[in-house]
Design an enzyme around this catalytic site. Structure first.
Site, short mmCIF file in Angstrom:
data_model
loop_
_atom_site.label_atom_id
_atom_site.label_comp_id
_atom_site.label_asym_id
_atom_site.label_seq_id
_atom_site.Cartn_x
_atom_site.Cartn_y
_atom_site.Cartn_z
CG ASN A 10 -1.85 1.12 1.32
OD1 ASN A 10 -1.85 2.00 0.45
ND2 ASN A 10 -2.67 1.14 2.36
NE ARG A 95 -6.25 1.51 -0.14
CZ ARG A 95 -6.63 2.01 1.01
NH1 ARG A 95 -5.82 1.98 2.02
NH2 ARG A 95 -7.83 2.51 1.13
CG HIS A 183 -12.84 4.31 2.53
ND1 HIS A 183 -13.51 5.39 3.05
CD2 HIS A 183 -11.53 4.51 2.80
CE1 HIS A 183 -12.63 6.23 3.60
NE2 HIS A 183 -11.42 5.71 3.46
CG HIS A 210 -13.70 2.89 6.16
ND1 HIS A 210 -13.02 1.71 5.98
CD2 HIS A 210 -12.75 3.84 6.30
CE1 HIS A 210 -11.71 1.95 6.02
NE2 HIS A 210 -11.53 3.24 6.20
CG ASN A 213 -6.10 9.25 9.69
OD1 ASN A 213 -6.35 10.08 10.55
ND2 ASN A 213 -5.01 8.51 9.69
NE ARG A 243 -9.16 13.20 3.45
CZ ARG A 243 -9.15 11.92 3.12
NH1 ARG A 243 -9.91 11.48 2.13
NH2 ARG A 243 -8.40 11.05 3.77
CG ASP A 284 -5.50 10.61 17.16
OD1 ASP A 284 -6.58 10.18 17.64
OD2 ASP A 284 -4.47 9.92 17.07
N GLY A 331 -14.27 3.82 14.13
CA GLY A 331 -15.43 2.92 14.22
C GLY A 331 -15.16 1.71 15.08
CD GLU A 380 -8.60 -0.62 3.99
OE1 GLU A 380 -7.91 -0.37 5.01
OE2 GLU A 380 -9.05 0.25 3.25
P1 ADP Z 1 -6.50 5.14 8.09
O1 ADP Z 1 -7.74 5.78 7.59
O2 ADP Z 1 -5.28 5.98 7.94
O3 ADP Z 1 -6.32 3.68 7.65
P2 ADP Z 1 -7.35 4.11 10.68
O4 ADP Z 1 -8.52 3.40 10.14
O5 ADP Z 1 -6.29 3.32 11.35
O6 ADP Z 1 -6.65 5.09 9.65
O7 ADP Z 1 -7.88 5.21 11.71
C1 ADP Z 1 -6.98 6.08 12.32
C2 ADP Z 1 -7.74 7.03 13.23
O8 ADP Z 1 -8.48 6.28 14.21
C3 ADP Z 1 -6.80 7.92 14.06
O9 ADP Z 1 -6.51 9.11 13.39
C4 ADP Z 1 -7.61 8.19 15.29
O10 ADP Z 1 -8.31 9.41 15.11
C5 ADP Z 1 -8.64 7.10 15.35
N1 ADP Z 1 -8.56 6.28 16.57
C6 ADP Z 1 -7.75 5.24 16.81
N2 ADP Z 1 -7.98 4.74 18.05
C7 ADP Z 1 -8.95 5.50 18.60
C8 ADP Z 1 -9.64 5.50 19.84
N3 ADP Z 1 -9.36 4.63 20.81
N4 ADP Z 1 -10.59 6.43 20.03
C9 ADP Z 1 -10.88 7.34 19.07
N5 ADP Z 1 -10.28 7.38 17.89
C10 ADP Z 1 -9.32 6.48 17.64
#
Ligand code: ADP
Length: 400
Positions: A10, A95, A183, A210, A213, A243, A284, A331, A380
């Site tokens: 990826n 990917r 996605h 989904h 980020n 975004r 975050d 999620g 994924e």
């Molecule tokens: P990507 O879209 O880059 O694949 P992920 O699906 O791993 O990213 O999601 C990353 C985001 O998940 C982080 O930026 C953070 O905001 C959020 N995150 C991770 N753990 C937690 C948590 N325990 N509570 C709230 N948000 C979380």
């Protein structure tokens, strides 16, 4: 004999993530090796774990005279081959963010497919070139290795024209201006789980959230995408880490007249909005939720508000809602965001089992609820590994 290996790549703007799976019959166990090259371009560093144990920890690749994607990836691949032996590698799956209107499933990459991927660069200028660079780097190190592209757009090819068409003149639509959705690799993984995790009555009209980020929703009828919140680009729909999501196009006209041009607008829309831009705290969700600043509260409130609003819209497209699925970083891990979204959807018959939600159980709806509500971790890389193996195996079967 050691089992053959499928490598999943990826390649993003500043990092390349990879996972290597040992094939077991027709499927896979967990990825045996995982890792990434971060800090590209400039100061790339390699990290690799084997069976969850770190065996290479931030090894600087610069000493080897590399800085760009292709050379960093080449060195990383050579290091991987030292670990498991080049001869065991069966194929590489990538990917690829954009498959345009051409690819409705994974494709074996040859000269023609590569040319098509190049043609799609204008539709995803921030991501597609990196994905293609990954393909070329592998081809240089291992020219004979079969390479497969898996697309983030393919799963949404079942969206009907009434939803995918943009109401602009024909000459613009002919250039590829339409809603594609993204996605899709994650959604196809979730769709593959639904027959096991939901009863037949629960899996007709499903919305999958989904929330990572990047964040989007997908409306599925009988496991197929019929609508999604991202569109022509990954900017549309929900609010995300950096975004802002759907935006009145009048704002863009205003900004263009105010001195913005394509590059600065792109930077603003992809990197400076969303949770980060509104809260001023972080992209975050953990940091946003932990902050007492009024704008951080507003950012979390709007994140939830936009999901609730869009689930309502998708439910009306589906003609009702049988199941709601949460996946990806937020999620899967934020009980608070799930609870707040579910509260906003109580009118639809969503009823949360608070305890199950706090415990991050798979099923978080209370037995009396009308909408089955689940948390399903996405994977994924596994989809890419499985599709890659399937395509390579199919190519080996003699033609009928
Ligand atoms: P990507 O879209 O880059 O694949 P992920 O699906 O791993 O990213 O999601 C990353 C985001 O998940 C982080 O930026 C953070 O905001 C959020 N995150 C991770 N753990 C937690 C948590 N325990 N509570 C709230 N948000 C979380």
């Amino acid at each position: 004999m050691a089992p053959p290996i499928v490598l999943v790549l990826n390649a993003g703007s500043s990092s390349v993530k990879f996972a290597a799976y040992e094939a077991e019959g027709e499927g896979f166990a967990q990825a045996k090796w995982r890792g990434q090259v971060e800090g590209i371009p400039g100061d790339p560093a390699l990290t690799v774990s084997e069976d969850g144990r770190r065996i290479v920890d931030g090894e600087r690749l610069k000493a080897s005279g590399v800085g760009d994607h292709a050379s960093a990836l080449k060195i990383a691949l050579e290091r991987l081959f030292e670990l498991f032996g080049r001869e065991r590698l069966l194929a590489a799956g990538h990917r690829v963010v954009h498959g345009g209107a051409v690819f409705d499933g994974p494709a074996r990459i040859g000269a023609e497919v590569l040319a098509e991927l190049d043609r799609l660069v204008p539709l995803a200028p921030l991501h597609q070139p990196h994905n293609i660079a990954g393909v070329r780097a592998v081809a240089e190190v291992a020219p004979e290795l079969p390479q497969i592209a898996c697309f983030d757009t393919s799963f949404h090819r079942t969206i009907p024209a009434v939803a995918s068409t943009i109401a602009l003149p024909r000459e613009l639509r002919d250039k590829g201006l339409r809603r594609y959705g993204f996605h899709g690799i994650s959604y196809s993984y979730i769709a593959s789980l639904l027959p096991e995790r939901l009863s037949e009555a629960e899996r007709g009209r499903v919305v999958v959230a989904h929330l990572g980020n990047g964040a989007s929703l997908c409306a599925m009828r009988d496991g197929r995408s019929v609508e999604t919140t991202m569109g022509f680009s990954a900017l549309d729909g929900l609010m995300m880490g950096t975004r802002c999501g759907s935006l009145d196009p009048g704002v863009l006209l205003y900004l263009l007249r105010d001195g913005y041009e394509a590059a600065s607008l792109e930077e603003l829309l992809y990197r400076r909005g969303g949770l980060l831009g509104l809260s001023g705290v972080s992209a975050d969700m953990r940091a946003v939720l932990a902050s007492d600043a009024p704008e951080a509260r507003l950012a979390a409130d709007q994140f939830v508000y936009r999901i609730v609003r869009e689930v309502g819209a998708l439910t009306s497209i589906l003609g009702g809602l049988d199941a709601l699925i949460f996946t990806a970083g937020i999620g899967e891990r934020s009980a608070e965001i799930r609870a707040r979204v579910c509260r906003g959807l109580e009118w639809l018959g969503v009823a949360l089992d608070e305890e199950a939600n706090e415990a991050a159980a798979e099923r978080i709806s209370s037995p009396g609820g009308k909408v089955a509500t689940l948390v399903l971790p996405t994977d994924e890389e596994r989809v890419i590994a499985e599709e890659t193996l399937a395509l390579v195996a199919a190519a080996r079967e003699p033609a009928l």
